[in-house]
Enzyme design. Sequence first.
Site, PDB file in Angstrom:
ATOM      1  CG  ASP A 107      -1.855  -1.160   1.282  1.00  0.00           C
ATOM      2  OD1 ASP A 107      -2.170  -1.693   0.209  1.00  0.00           O
ATOM      3  OD2 ASP A 107      -2.274  -1.532   2.395  1.00  0.00           O
ATOM      4  CB  ILE A 108       0.088   4.767  -0.959  1.00  0.00           C
ATOM      5  CG1 ILE A 108       0.904   6.028  -1.253  1.00  0.00           C
ATOM      6  CG2 ILE A 108      -1.061   5.051  -0.007  1.00  0.00           C
ATOM      7  CD1 ILE A 108       0.108   7.088  -2.010  1.00  0.00           C
TER       8      ILE A 108
END
Length: 240
Positions: A107-108
Amino acid sequence: MANNKTLRLDKLVSQVTDLSRAEVKRAARQGRISVNGEVISDPAQKVLESDTVTLDGDALHEPGPRYFMLNKPLGYVCATKDGEHPTVLDLIDEPNKQKLHIAGRLDIDTTGLVLITDDGQWSHRITSPRHHCEKTYYALLAEGIDDSAIEKFAKGIWLNNEKKRTKPAKLEILYRNEVRITISEGRYHQVKRMFAALDNRVLELHRERVGDIVLDEDLPEGEYRALTSEEIAGMGAQES
C-alpha cells in the site's frame, strides 16, 4: 542479440535502450550505430536479432531477466503508472524499465521490501496463492496487544465481509504495541484488517521479508539493488 527475427533497426535499438524511435533515427543519421561492424545510417534498415548491433561502439544486448529489491518509502504506489502519486518505478534507474513489474504490492502507506523483475514465471511463484509464499511485516499498533492474540492469529482471523478465515499466521509480540507478523496469503489490506478484527489499528507497517529474501538492512529507504544469485534461486524453491 538472441533470435533470428527481423526488425527495423530503429525498433530494435529502441527496445534495448532508453532511446525513443526519434532519438534512434537521429543517432543513425549521425553515424553512431553499426551492424556487424558496418555503420548504418538508415534507421529503417531490416536487421536480425542475431546481428551484432553497437551504439557509440558499445554492443547492445536485450536486458533481462532482472531482479531487484527496493526499500519502499512512504507515499509511493506499487504500480507501473499512476496519475496522482509517484510509483516505485520512479525510483528505478534502469534501461527499458517499462518492462519491469512489481512482484507483490504494498500500500502507499506501507514501507519496506518490494521485489521488482521482468521475469514473469519467477514473479508468479511469489504472487500465486497456491505457492503460499510467506511475507513478514513489522507493525506498530494504536493499542497494546496481549498473548491471546497469538493463538487467534494461529487459528486464522475472520475478516469483515469474508466467507472464510485467513490462513494461519504467526504473530510475535515485540513490545506492548509492536509486533512482527508472518502471513502466507495476500488478501486486500490483509494485515490491517486482521488487527482491525481485534479492535486494533495499524499505525505503521513495514515489510521485512518475502519468501527467503530479507530486506537488506544496509539498503537506504528509496534505494534499490540487484538480487544475488542465491536470493533469486531461493525464491525458485518456493514451489509447493
